[in-house]
Design a protein around this motif. Structure first.
Motif, short mmCIF file in Angstrom:
data_model
loop_
_atom_site.label_atom_id
_atom_site.label_comp_id
_atom_site.label_asym_id
_atom_site.label_seq_id
_atom_site.Cartn_x
_atom_site.Cartn_y
_atom_site.Cartn_z
N THR A 52 28.17 -10.65 -70.03
CA THR A 52 28.56 -9.55 -70.91
C THR A 52 30.05 -9.66 -71.25
OG1 THR A 52 26.92 -8.12 -69.84
CG2 THR A 52 28.60 -7.05 -71.21
N ALA A 53 30.37 -9.67 -72.53
CA ALA A 53 31.77 -9.69 -72.97
C ALA A 53 32.35 -8.28 -72.90
CB ALA A 53 31.87 -10.24 -74.39
N LYS A 54 33.67 -8.17 -72.71
CA LYS A 54 34.36 -6.88 -72.58
C LYS A 54 35.54 -6.80 -73.55
CE LYS A 54 31.93 -5.37 -69.00
NZ LYS A 54 31.12 -4.15 -69.02
N GLY A 55 36.00 -5.56 -73.76
CA GLY A 55 37.22 -5.33 -74.54
C GLY A 55 37.14 -5.81 -75.97
N GLY A 56 35.95 -5.75 -76.56
CA GLY A 56 35.81 -6.16 -77.94
C GLY A 56 35.80 -7.66 -78.15
N ASN A 57 35.79 -8.43 -77.08
CA ASN A 57 35.78 -9.89 -77.19
C ASN A 57 34.34 -10.41 -77.28
OD1 ASN A 57 38.67 -10.41 -76.89
ND2 ASN A 57 38.38 -9.57 -74.81
N THR A 58 34.23 -11.70 -77.50
CA THR A 58 32.93 -12.38 -77.48
C THR A 58 32.97 -13.49 -76.44
OG1 THR A 58 33.65 -13.90 -79.23
CG2 THR A 58 32.48 -11.89 -79.92
N ILE A 59 31.81 -14.05 -76.15
CA ILE A 59 31.73 -15.15 -75.19
C ILE A 59 31.96 -16.47 -75.94
CG2 ILE A 59 30.29 -16.37 -73.53
CD1 ILE A 59 31.18 -13.56 -72.68
N ALA A 60 32.96 -17.20 -75.51
CA ALA A 60 33.29 -18.47 -76.16
C ALA A 60 32.59 -19.65 -75.52
CB ALA A 60 34.81 -18.69 -76.14
N GLN A 61 32.37 -19.59 -74.21
CA GLN A 61 31.79 -20.76 -73.53
C GLN A 61 31.09 -20.32 -72.25
OE1 GLN A 61 34.58 -23.77 -72.12
NE2 GLN A 61 33.16 -25.38 -72.75
N GLU A 62 29.92 -20.97 -71.99
CA GLU A 62 29.17 -20.80 -70.74
C GLU A 62 28.83 -22.19 -70.23
OE1 GLU A 62 26.65 -16.79 -72.03
OE2 GLU A 62 25.92 -18.80 -72.57
N THR A 63 29.16 -22.48 -68.98
CA THR A 63 28.93 -23.83 -68.45
C THR A 63 28.46 -23.76 -67.00
OG1 THR A 63 30.68 -24.72 -69.87
CG2 THR A 63 29.88 -26.12 -68.08
N TRP A 64 27.25 -24.32 -66.76
CA TRP A 64 26.77 -24.48 -65.39
C TRP A 64 27.22 -25.84 -64.86
CZ3 TRP A 64 24.59 -21.00 -62.26
CH2 TRP A 64 23.93 -19.89 -62.80
N SER A 65 27.57 -25.88 -63.58
CA SER A 65 27.87 -27.14 -62.91
C SER A 65 27.29 -27.08 -61.50
CB SER A 65 29.38 -27.40 -62.85
OG SER A 65 30.04 -26.36 -62.15
N GLN A 66 26.99 -28.24 -60.94
CA GLN A 66 26.47 -28.30 -59.58
C GLN A 66 27.62 -28.55 -58.62
OE1 GLN A 66 23.01 -30.82 -58.93
NE2 GLN A 66 23.57 -31.17 -56.79
N LEU A 67 27.74 -27.67 -57.63
CA LEU A 67 28.81 -27.80 -56.64
C LEU A 67 28.39 -28.64 -55.46
CD1 LEU A 67 30.28 -24.17 -56.57
CD2 LEU A 67 31.00 -26.12 -57.96
N SER A 68 27.13 -28.53 -55.06
CA SER A 68 26.66 -29.28 -53.89
C SER A 68 25.14 -29.37 -53.93
CB SER A 68 27.12 -28.62 -52.58
OG SER A 68 26.57 -27.32 -52.47
N GLY A 69 24.59 -30.25 -53.09
CA GLY A 69 23.14 -30.43 -53.02
C GLY A 69 22.81 -31.81 -52.49
N PRO A 70 21.55 -32.01 -52.07
CA PRO A 70 21.13 -33.30 -51.50
C PRO A 70 21.03 -34.42 -52.53
CG PRO A 70 19.27 -31.81 -51.67
CD PRO A 70 20.48 -31.00 -52.02
N ASN A 71 20.95 -34.07 -53.81
CA ASN A 71 20.99 -35.07 -54.88
C ASN A 71 21.51 -34.37 -56.14
OD1 ASN A 71 18.81 -33.53 -55.75
ND2 ASN A 71 17.73 -35.28 -56.62
#
Length: 312
Positions: A52-71
């Motif tokens: 959710t964007a706040k203060g009248g702004n919009t969302i410019a970017q959304e990025t998932w990344s993997q921090l850890s895991g067996p593969n």
């Protein structure tokens, strides 16, 4: 005449300036929807978040990344707040979603996914006096030369009977009813052992003749060992067939024939009509591959089928 500015007037003006409204930048918010645990053999899941964007702004970017895991998991769309992921293996994964608003403010949140190991079951079938086993004898012209549901041999041959060409094929079926149709077949191994005292062929060697390669096919229609004949033998399919190369050895055990494709189809469709053993080239002359059947005197040499599977 000069106008005098009183202290009261000056203070009032300063207070007006100092009371002007100031806008404080507000970063976006992230609500992670927790991903349930994954039970192998399923190896997919989904990362989901509400941004959710706040203060009248919009969302410019959304990025998932993997921090850890067996593969390293595969993300279908890492630039979306919701994305499928795949290629998971047993272990714990941590993924991070980074969100940036149109005014440059960034926030992040994490989701942890636990992937549980599947329970692997092993089933070994090695029946004695298997009622679903038979030798079929016939001619290239589809003439019936007889059947033998009590034979101690399980064979594939091209020989002669009273000087007439004869083809021998064998059928066998194992009871797979204890495996759920929803099971994932991991491995299926068929074991066949050479008959060291053959009653057919040249009566000396289990394997005889040039070009004695054999093929194992999936049977696709019903049959009954005590009533099936050469002309009424069941249909088969070449799909998932297993070709076993020719050998110059007089005896050769085959303890690890990979029939996973055939068994997977038998279980998933619930239509198990067994296997057919035949020569790859049924043109002779004088070729034999003779194995022990479930009626062979030495039970350690009976045909067997070993299956490992997990429940979905």
């Amino acid at each position: 005449m000069k106008k005098l500015i009183t202290c009261a007037t000056l203070c009032s003006a300063l207070m007006f300036v100092n009371c002007k409204k100031t806008t404080i930048p507000l970063p976006p918010t992230i609500t992670i929807i927790p991903t349930p645990a994954v039970q192998l053999p399923a190896d997919t899941a989904s990362l989901n978040a509400i941004v959710t964007a706040k203060g009248g702004n919009t969302i410019a970017q959304e990025t998932w990344s993997q921090l850890s895991g067996p593969n390293t998991a595969t993300m279908a769309n890492a630039s979306s707040a919701s994305t499928p992921i795949s290629d998971l293996i047993a272990g714990t994964y941590v993924f991070k979603l980074q969100v940036t608003s149109s005014d440059g403010l960034s926030v992040s949140a994490e989701d942890t996914i636990v992937v549980k190991s599947s329970t692997v079951y092993t089933l070994t079938l090695k029946p004695t006096d298997n009622p679903n086993e038979v030798d079929l004898w016939g001619t290239p012209q589809n003439t019936d030369f007889g059947t033998n549901p009590l034979s101690p041999e399980f064979d594939a041959e091209y020989w002669t009977v009273h000087g007439n060409p004869a083809i021998i094929r064998s059928l066998v079926s194992f009871d797979l009813s204890s495996i759920p149709t929803t099971a994932s077949i991991l491995t299926a191994t068929l074991s066949l052992y050479s008959d060291t005292t053959p009653l057919n062929g040249n009566l000396i060697d289990a394997n005889y003749g040039a070009g004695d390669s054999i093929v194992i096919r999936q049977v696709t229609s019903p049959w009954v060992a005590t009533t099936v004949t050469w002309p009424t033998q069941p249909s088969v399919t070449d799909t998932n067939q297993v070709l076993l190369p020719a050998t110059a050895l007089p005896f050769l055990n085959l303890p690890s024939i990979n029939v996973t494709g055939i068994v997977s189809n038998q279980v998933s469709t619930g239509t198990n009509y067994g296997f057919q053993l035949a020569l790859q080239n049924e043109a002779g002359p004088y070729i034999s591959r003779i194995f022990c059947s479930s009626r062979y005197s030495d039970s350690t040499r009976h045909p067997s089928l070993t299956i490992t599977y997990s429940i979905k």
